[in-house]
Design a protein around this motif. Structure first.
Motif, mmCIF file in Angstrom:
data_model
loop_
_atom_site.group_PDB
_atom_site.id
_atom_site.type_symbol
_atom_site.label_atom_id
_atom_site.label_comp_id
_atom_site.label_asym_id
_atom_site.label_seq_id
_atom_site.Cartn_x
_atom_site.Cartn_y
_atom_site.Cartn_z
ATOM 1 N N LYS A 114 0.666 -11.279 43.083
ATOM 2 C CA LYS A 114 0.484 -10.839 44.473
ATOM 3 C C LYS A 114 -0.309 -11.900 45.234
ATOM 4 C CE LYS A 114 0.432 -5.814 43.639
ATOM 5 N NZ LYS A 114 -0.368 -4.566 43.814
ATOM 6 N N VAL A 115 0.195 -12.234 46.427
ATOM 7 C CA VAL A 115 -0.473 -13.220 47.286
ATOM 8 C C VAL A 115 -0.692 -12.593 48.655
ATOM 9 C CG1 VAL A 115 -0.421 -15.541 48.243
ATOM 10 C CG2 VAL A 115 0.743 -15.061 46.069
ATOM 11 N N LEU A 116 -1.943 -12.624 49.102
ATOM 12 C CA LEU A 116 -2.290 -12.126 50.434
ATOM 13 C C LEU A 116 -2.540 -13.323 51.347
ATOM 14 C CD1 LEU A 116 -3.059 -9.632 52.223
ATOM 15 C CD2 LEU A 116 -5.437 -10.049 51.538
ATOM 16 N N PHE A 117 -2.077 -13.235 52.589
ATOM 17 C CA PHE A 117 -2.235 -14.300 53.570
ATOM 18 C C PHE A 117 -3.081 -13.799 54.738
ATOM 19 C CE2 PHE A 117 1.609 -15.124 51.237
ATOM 20 C CZ PHE A 117 1.579 -16.493 51.006
ATOM 21 N N ALA A 118 -4.054 -14.613 55.157
ATOM 22 C CA ALA A 118 -4.934 -14.233 56.260
ATOM 23 C C ALA A 118 -5.406 -15.488 56.977
ATOM 24 C CB ALA A 118 -6.127 -13.431 55.750
ATOM 25 N N VAL A 153 -11.395 -9.111 54.613
ATOM 26 C CA VAL A 153 -10.154 -9.649 54.048
ATOM 27 C C VAL A 153 -10.268 -9.764 52.534
ATOM 28 C CG1 VAL A 153 -8.676 -11.694 53.942
ATOM 29 C CG2 VAL A 153 -9.484 -10.848 56.153
ATOM 30 N N ALA A 154 -11.431 -10.205 52.045
ATOM 31 C CA ALA A 154 -11.640 -10.284 50.595
ATOM 32 C C ALA A 154 -11.512 -8.898 49.959
ATOM 33 C CB ALA A 154 -13.006 -10.885 50.299
ATOM 34 N N ARG A 155 -12.063 -7.895 50.609
ATOM 35 C CA ARG A 155 -11.951 -6.521 50.088
ATOM 36 C C ARG A 155 -10.510 -6.040 50.094
ATOM 37 N NH1 ARG A 155 -17.283 -4.328 53.330
ATOM 38 N NH2 ARG A 155 -18.830 -4.801 51.690
ATOM 39 N N GLU A 156 -9.754 -6.393 51.137
ATOM 40 C CA GLU A 156 -8.338 -6.023 51.165
ATOM 41 C C GLU A 156 -7.601 -6.662 49.997
ATOM 42 O OE1 GLU A 156 -4.361 -6.366 54.047
ATOM 43 O OE2 GLU A 156 -6.214 -7.400 54.602
ATOM 44 N N ALA A 157 -7.863 -7.945 49.736
ATOM 45 C CA ALA A 157 -7.217 -8.630 48.610
ATOM 46 C C ALA A 157 -7.567 -7.963 47.292
ATOM 47 C CB ALA A 157 -7.640 -10.108 48.598
ATOM 48 N N VAL A 210 0.895 -9.926 54.407
ATOM 49 C CA VAL A 210 0.136 -10.534 55.497
ATOM 50 C C VAL A 210 -0.934 -9.550 55.951
ATOM 51 C CG1 VAL A 210 0.242 -11.363 57.873
ATOM 52 C CG2 VAL A 210 2.046 -11.981 56.248
ATOM 53 N N SER A 211 -2.166 -9.999 55.953
ATOM 54 C CA SER A 211 -3.255 -9.143 56.395
ATOM 55 C C SER A 211 -3.151 -8.880 57.896
ATOM 56 C CB SER A 211 -4.609 -9.789 56.094
ATOM 57 O OG SER A 211 -5.663 -8.997 56.604
ATOM 58 N N THR A 212 -3.296 -7.648 58.272
ATOM 59 C CA THR A 212 -3.294 -7.286 59.695
ATOM 60 C C THR A 212 -4.697 -6.971 60.189
ATOM 61 O OG1 THR A 212 -2.789 -4.982 59.126
ATOM 62 C CG2 THR A 212 -0.921 -6.431 59.632
#
Length: 381
Positions: A39-43, A50-54, A364-366
């Motif tokens: 899994k890759v998150l983009f921000a 954002v770190a917590r979302e990841a 993609v982080s919103t």
């Protein structure tokens, strides 16, 4: 499953770290290169939410645009914002990679994504930048020794033009010199003027290969003190990479175009600020993701009707508009730094998904990491 190292190589192939500005800090910030990534998150920003979302999503890699450590630090205790962000990622086993100015300038990068999202076509960089910086080396060799010297230069990396190697140009001439006391001449005698049939050899080479090519020349050349020169070649301006983008939209007015920008970009408290006559025609549009006042002079000299960017300062913007007014130059549209750069995230996420298929999930982080949360005009009561 791909490893982190393979993901890094993929992203660096699209956005080479060597193309980043010298002051920048890009690449892999933290993580085990051998770790598998599913899994890759983009921000845009490496901040705590954002770190917590990841971490909550279970990402093994967080790709951000802005570096976490752009300026040097002496420690990352969790009593600091950077320490807390990195700590959450490390606890979750999530690596961190930054693609900043290397992603700004690239094909498929930040400015191109902003331009595409606004509907621009026929794109080219505002300030083109070729990654293939070239030198030209010229030397003079006795005719009998020209072939060995050309071959040595080719082995060292000179003479490559597109799909051809061993490329050079030679012309015949006369070399003249007088060996002085202490010299050990290959040809001629000390104190005697010597005339030699020589060949002038010219070839191009990657600038990064200059030390290697010059060393090869000195090793292969028969003279004790060979004559040569190296000159840097100008960028021909044909590169598809570079700062900003300029393109064309269907003819509209500045007012309607600014409304289109506001509707297209993610909403922020800042909104969209405009400087110019709302009824002026707009067809040629220049854009730069992020802080773009460094391109104001380039934009003013071009044919844009409007320039869309972020973080325009009072004095540079005022002077730009004064110059523009004298020659019907571009209007200005100032948008949120975060919103402009966010447009790149779906692009790079899609590239990863298209390349790796079902082996990796992308997201993609919103989370709106724009620092401004409200706008007050003084009209509210």
């Amino acid at each position: 499953m791909p490893t982190l190292s393979e993901l890094v190589d993929l992203l660096h192939g699209w956005y080479p770290p060597a193309t980043a500005d010298s002051w920048d800090a890009v690449g892999l910030v933290a993580g085990d290169p051998g770790q598998e990534v599913t899994k890759v998150l983009f921000a845009v920003d490496p901040v705590l939410p954002v770190a917590r979302e990841a971490a909550e999503w279970g990402a093994e890699l967080l790709v951000v645009h802005h570096p976490l450590f752009l300026k040097a630090v002496h420690g990352v205790p969790r009593t600091t914002p950077k320490g807390r962000t990195l700590g959450v990622l490390q606890d979750a086993g999530c690596a961190l990679l930054a693609a900043h100015t290397n992603a700004d300038q690239a094909v498929g990068g930040v400015s191109e994504a902003l331009a595409t999202s606004l509907g621009l076509s026929d794109l080219r960089p505002i300030a083109a930048r070729s990654n293939a910086r070239l030198d030209k080396l010229t030397t003079y060799v006795p005719a009998a020794d020209a072939d060995p010297v050309r071959q040595a230069l080719g082995r060292a990396g000179a003479g490559v033009i597109g799909d051809y190697d061993s490329a050079s140009f030679s012309s015949a001439g006369e070399g003249r010199f007088r060996p002085l006391a202490g010299a050990n001449p290959t040809i001629g005698e000390v104190g005697e003027l010597e005339v030699v049939d020589e060949v002038r050899i010219e070839c191009v080479l990657p600038r990064a290969a200059r030390p290697r090519v010059v060393a090869a020349l000195l090793d292969a050349h028969p003279y004790e003190e060979p004559a040569y020169d190296v000159v840097e070649l100008a960028d021909p301006g044909t590169a598809q990479t570079g700062s900003g983008r300029i393109g064309t939209v269907e003819e509209t007015t500045l007012g309607r175009f600014a409304q289109h920008v506001a509707r297209t970009l993610p909403a922020t408290a800042q909104g969209v600020r405009v400087a110019g006559d709302p009824d002026r025609p707009v067809r040629r549009v220049a854009v730069c993701g992020g802080a773009g006042d460094f391109l104001l002079d380039d934009v003013r000299r071009g044919d844009a009707d409007v320039y869309v960017t972020s973080d325009l300062r009072h004095h540079p913007a005022s002077e730009f508009l004064e110059h523009a007014a004298g020659g019907d130059g571009p209007a200005l549209v100032d948008v949120s730094h975060w919103a402009a750069e966010w447009t790149w995230l779906p692009v790079v996420a899609r590239r990863v998904a298209d390349t790796l298929g079902a082996t990796v999930d992308t997201r993609v982080s919103t989370i709106r990491t724009d620092p401004w949360t409200a706008l007050h005009t003084g009209e509210e009561r």
